[in-house]
Design a protein around this motif. Structure first.
Motif, mmCIF file in Angstrom:
data_model
loop_
_atom_site.group_PDB
_atom_site.id
_atom_site.type_symbol
_atom_site.label_atom_id
_atom_site.label_comp_id
_atom_site.label_asym_id
_atom_site.label_seq_id
_atom_site.Cartn_x
_atom_site.Cartn_y
_atom_site.Cartn_z
ATOM 1 N N SER A 1 -7.483 7.038 9.364
ATOM 2 C CA SER A 1 -8.759 6.328 9.200
ATOM 3 C C SER A 1 -9.675 6.583 10.394
ATOM 4 O O SER A 1 -10.890 6.765 10.231
ATOM 5 C CB SER A 1 -8.514 4.827 9.059
ATOM 6 O OG SER A 1 -7.785 4.561 7.893
ATOM 7 N N ILE B 1 -9.122 12.384 3.172
ATOM 8 C CA ILE B 1 -9.003 11.448 2.047
ATOM 9 C C ILE B 1 -7.706 11.699 1.277
ATOM 10 O O ILE B 1 -7.001 10.763 0.906
ATOM 11 C CB ILE B 1 -10.227 11.559 1.109
ATOM 12 C CG1 ILE B 1 -11.469 11.015 1.819
ATOM 13 C CG2 ILE B 1 -9.987 10.819 -0.200
ATOM 14 C CD1 ILE B 1 -12.765 11.257 1.067
ATOM 15 N N ALA B 2 -7.361 12.965 1.074
ATOM 16 C CA ALA B 2 -6.131 13.296 0.360
ATOM 17 C C ALA B 2 -4.903 12.806 1.142
ATOM 18 O O ALA B 2 -3.966 12.229 0.562
ATOM 19 C CB ALA B 2 -6.041 14.790 0.123
ATOM 20 N N LYS C 1 -1.625 5.784 8.857
ATOM 21 C CA LYS C 1 -2.813 5.466 8.072
ATOM 22 C C LYS C 1 -3.972 5.093 8.992
ATOM 23 O O LYS C 1 -5.112 5.531 8.782
ATOM 24 C CB LYS C 1 -2.503 4.314 7.114
ATOM 25 C CG LYS C 1 -3.675 3.865 6.273
ATOM 26 C CD LYS C 1 -3.284 2.686 5.405
ATOM 27 C CE LYS C 1 -4.498 2.098 4.733
ATOM 28 N NZ LYS C 1 -4.175 0.900 3.961
ATOM 29 N N GLU D 1 -0.950 6.048 1.563
ATOM 30 C CA GLU D 1 -1.005 4.755 0.875
ATOM 31 C C GLU D 1 -0.009 4.696 -0.279
ATOM 32 O O GLU D 1 0.602 3.656 -0.518
ATOM 33 C CB GLU D 1 -2.422 4.481 0.384
ATOM 34 C CG GLU D 1 -3.379 4.123 1.500
ATOM 35 C CD GLU D 1 -4.807 3.934 1.030
ATOM 36 O OE1 GLU D 1 -5.138 4.309 -0.119
ATOM 37 O OE2 GLU D 1 -5.597 3.399 1.820
ATOM 38 N N LYS D 2 0.176 5.802 -0.975
ATOM 39 C CA LYS D 2 1.166 5.836 -2.060
ATOM 40 C C LYS D 2 2.578 5.681 -1.501
ATOM 41 O O LYS D 2 3.411 4.974 -2.077
ATOM 42 C CB LYS D 2 1.053 7.137 -2.851
ATOM 43 C CG LYS D 2 -0.155 7.184 -3.759
ATOM 44 C CD LYS D 2 -0.241 8.505 -4.484
ATOM 45 C CE LYS D 2 -1.534 8.593 -5.291
ATOM 46 N NZ LYS D 2 -1.697 9.911 -5.936
ATOM 47 N N ASN E 1 -4.712 8.985 0.948
ATOM 48 C CA ASN E 1 -4.205 8.542 -0.360
ATOM 49 C C ASN E 1 -2.694 8.732 -0.474
ATOM 50 O O ASN E 1 -1.991 7.879 -1.019
ATOM 51 C CB ASN E 1 -4.916 9.271 -1.492
ATOM 52 C CG ASN E 1 -6.339 8.798 -1.683
ATOM 53 O OD1 ASN E 1 -6.692 7.693 -1.287
ATOM 54 N ND2 ASN E 1 -7.169 9.645 -2.271
ATOM 55 N N SER E 2 -2.191 9.861 0.029
ATOM 56 C CA SER E 2 -0.745 10.096 -0.056
ATOM 57 C C SER E 2 0.028 9.103 0.813
ATOM 58 O O SER E 2 1.097 8.624 0.412
ATOM 59 C CB SER E 2 -0.403 11.535 0.328
ATOM 60 O OG SER E 2 -0.621 11.752 1.701
#
Length: 120
Positions: free
Chosen positions: A51, A79-80, A47, A86-87, A83-84
């Motif tokens: 970033s 961004i995609a 992550k 983070e999930k 997000n994945s």
């Protein structure tokens, strides 16, 4: 159930197997918690890298003079991915929090200990 020496001697094999099984279960659960912690740490590193890539892309777009970042395909991809990741982190943390820490479990009262204290 009171402690009975005869019962304990008769069922020493069963008692031993129960203790070994509990020890194996504790070791398995500890290793599962350890692997989950490793996976979470790895995902946090991923992550952070995503970033940084996102920030680098925004910086390069600003240097180029682009002001509308919403139409950039590379940023949308970052961004995609972010997000994945983070999930995935949320799933692993939920799984880790659902596991019971075997070293923080309350121990039940043993009648044998009570009987020993009374005899002293």
């Amino acid at each position: 159930m009171a402690c009975d020496l005869r019962y304990n001697l008769k069922h020493v094999g069963d008692i031993f197997i129960d203790v070994v099984q509990k020890t194996a279960d504790t070791a398995t659960q500890c290793s599962k918690r350890l692997f989950l912690a490793y996976d979470i740490k790895s995902l946090h590193s991923k992550k952070d890298q995503l970033s940084r890539n996102f920030g680098e892309r925004v910086t390069s777009l600003m240097k180029e003079g682009v002001t509308d970042f919403t139409k950039d395909a590379v940023l949308a991809e970052h961004i995609a991915k972010l997000n994945s990741v983070e999930k995935e982190i949320a799933v692993f943390e939920a799984e880790r929090s659902s596991l019971v820490n075997p070293f923080k479990v309350k121990h039940t009262y043993c009648e044998c200990a009570g009987n020993l204290k009374e005899k002293e």
